[in-house]
Structures are given as C-alpha cells and as structure tokens.
Design an enzyme around this catalytic site. Structure first.
Site, mmCIF file in Angstrom:
data_model
loop_
_atom_site.group_PDB
_atom_site.id
_atom_site.type_symbol
_atom_site.label_atom_id
_atom_site.label_comp_id
_atom_site.label_asym_id
_atom_site.label_seq_id
_atom_site.Cartn_x
_atom_site.Cartn_y
_atom_site.Cartn_z
ATOM 1 N N CYS A 1 3.087 -3.401 4.212
ATOM 2 C CA CYS A 1 2.724 -2.170 4.126
ATOM 3 C C CYS A 1 3.293 -1.346 5.681
ATOM 4 O O CYS A 1 3.792 -1.620 5.829
ATOM 5 C CB CYS A 1 0.797 -2.135 4.724
ATOM 6 S SG CYS A 1 1.055 -3.178 6.111
ATOM 7 N N THR B 1 2.424 -1.543 8.777
ATOM 8 C CA THR B 1 3.434 -2.343 10.028
ATOM 9 C C THR B 1 3.555 -3.826 9.273
ATOM 10 O O THR B 1 4.062 -5.179 10.693
ATOM 11 C CB THR B 1 2.089 -2.229 11.249
ATOM 12 O OG1 THR B 1 0.474 -3.405 10.006
ATOM 13 C CG2 THR B 1 1.242 -1.352 12.205
ATOM 14 N N ASP C 1 0.588 -1.454 0.195
ATOM 15 C CA ASP C 1 0.220 -0.271 -0.032
ATOM 16 C C ASP C 1 0.754 1.219 0.071
ATOM 17 O O ASP C 1 2.047 0.641 0.022
ATOM 18 C CB ASP C 1 -1.358 0.503 1.615
ATOM 19 C CG ASP C 1 -0.032 -0.019 2.881
ATOM 20 O OD1 ASP C 1 1.202 0.596 2.438
ATOM 21 O OD2 ASP C 1 -1.039 0.240 3.722
ATOM 22 N N HIS D 1 10.274 -24.186 8.068
ATOM 23 C CA HIS D 1 9.300 -24.945 9.099
ATOM 24 C C HIS D 1 7.934 -25.079 8.241
ATOM 25 O O HIS D 1 6.831 -25.841 8.453
ATOM 26 C CB HIS D 1 9.250 -24.923 10.561
ATOM 27 C CG HIS D 1 10.183 -24.757 11.822
ATOM 28 N ND1 HIS D 1 10.826 -24.760 12.828
ATOM 29 C CD2 HIS D 1 11.657 -24.911 11.171
ATOM 30 C CE1 HIS D 1 11.912 -24.542 13.341
ATOM 31 N NE2 HIS D 1 12.834 -25.676 12.386
ATOM 32 N N HIS E 1 7.409 -31.178 9.934
ATOM 33 C CA HIS E 1 6.745 -29.897 9.471
ATOM 34 C C HIS E 1 5.623 -30.017 8.420
ATOM 35 O O HIS E 1 4.380 -29.800 8.382
ATOM 36 C CB HIS E 1 7.792 -29.404 9.246
ATOM 37 C CG HIS E 1 8.267 -28.511 9.853
ATOM 38 N ND1 HIS E 1 8.311 -28.613 11.300
ATOM 39 C CD2 HIS E 1 10.000 -28.690 10.066
ATOM 40 C CE1 HIS E 1 9.203 -28.182 11.725
ATOM 41 N NE2 HIS E 1 10.193 -28.600 11.219
HETATM 42 C C1 RB5 Z 1 -2.076 2.610 6.159
HETATM 43 O O1 RB5 Z 1 -1.484 4.176 7.416
HETATM 44 C C2 RB5 Z 1 -1.639 1.768 7.601
HETATM 45 O O2 RB5 Z 1 -2.679 1.082 8.156
HETATM 46 C C3 RB5 Z 1 -1.113 -0.078 7.054
HETATM 47 O O3 RB5 Z 1 -0.193 0.521 5.871
HETATM 48 C C4 RB5 Z 1 -1.127 -0.504 7.714
HETATM 49 O O4 RB5 Z 1 -0.013 -0.365 8.074
HETATM 50 C C5 RB5 Z 1 -2.432 -1.507 7.952
HETATM 51 O O5 RB5 Z 1 -2.168 -2.536 8.425
#
Ligand code: RB5
Length: 142
Positions: free
Chosen positions: A64, A66, A7, A97, A133
């Site tokens: 993304c 996180t 994203d 694994h 596994h």
């Molecule tokens: C975008 O602001 C953020 O929510 C997205 O990149 C991600 O971290 C979602 O899990």
C-alpha cells in the site's frame, strides 16, 4: 504459489513486482486491486492473508502507500506473520527469525529497485529452524 495484492497506492509497484516474479519463473496469484481507482487496503490485505493462512499460497506480498495499513490488517488473520520491510536486512531477518509469511512494503517509501531486492531476499531466505525462534513464534500464537 505467491499471493500478491495491493491498494491503489501500491498498484504500480505491484505490477513491477509481478513482472519481476514472472521473469524469475515464480508463480503468483494477483488478488487485486486491478486498477488505480481509490479503494480500501484491508480488503486486499485480508484476501492475501487468507490465501496464505489457508494454505493455497505459501507466501504473500502486500503493498500500500506506506505498507503499514496492509501489515496491520494482514496480521489480524490467525496464522499470519506479516512483516513490513523497507530494507534487505529486515527482509532476511524476518524470514530467519520470525518465519514471516507475508511481506509488506510501502510504495511511497521504497523505490522499485529496492522493492524488488527486498522481495527477492524475502522469497529466497529460508526459516532458520532454530529452537529459540520456533519457541518465540509459538509464543506469538499463544
Ligand atoms: C491510501 O491513501 C493510503 O492510506 C494507503 O495506501 C496506506 O498507506 C495505508 O496504510
């Protein structure tokens, strides 16, 4: 072929990863997003996951902010084992694994240098093929 997607939060890191894959001579397909405009991470996670689950690509990389959103979304696609990794130990272990087929990272969590090493570890580590596994992975698909 490696499927790659992000994203807006992962866009800059995705560009660095693509340059790195090119330098390594590894073919990839970029499933977007294609600029830093705010967008919805599940759209790109599903595109990459479907390319891997359908066999068009062997592995996927998703980024993304996180890494959490893309991993949750990718794991909804049958046949996908998406692993959120923030260190090389986890990237190696999830290949050995779990035979993970999609790597997820958070661009707001890991720096570029570490992210490239995590990706290399993920791409270069084969599945262990150990019976226990294989059994555990088949239990996930149950
Ligand atoms: C975008 O602001 C953020 O929510 C997205 O990149 C991600 O971290 C979602 O899990």
């Amino acid at each position: 072929m490696i499927a790659i997607g992000s994203d807006h939060g992962g866009f800059a890191l995705k560009k660095a990863l693509m340059a790195h894959l090119e330098k390594r001579g590894l073919a990839y397909q970029d499933f977007g997003t294609y600029d830093e405009a705010s967008c919805d991470y599940p759209v790109y996670a599903k595109k990459v996951a479907r390319a891997v689950a359908g066999g068009a690509c062997e592995r996927g990389i998703l980024i993304c902010g996180t890494g959490i959103g893309v991993s949750i979304a990718a794991n909804k696609v049958p046949g996908i084992r998406a692993a959120l990794c923030g260190d090389c130990f986890s990237a190696e272990a999830t290949r050995l694994h779990n035979d993970a087929n999609v790597l997820c990272m958070g661009a707001r969590v890991v720096g570029e240098g570490l992210a490239l090493k995590i990706a290399d570890t993920f791409l270069d580590t084969p599945f262990s093929q150990e019976e226990r596994h294989i059994r555990r992975i088949s239990l996930i698909e149950d």
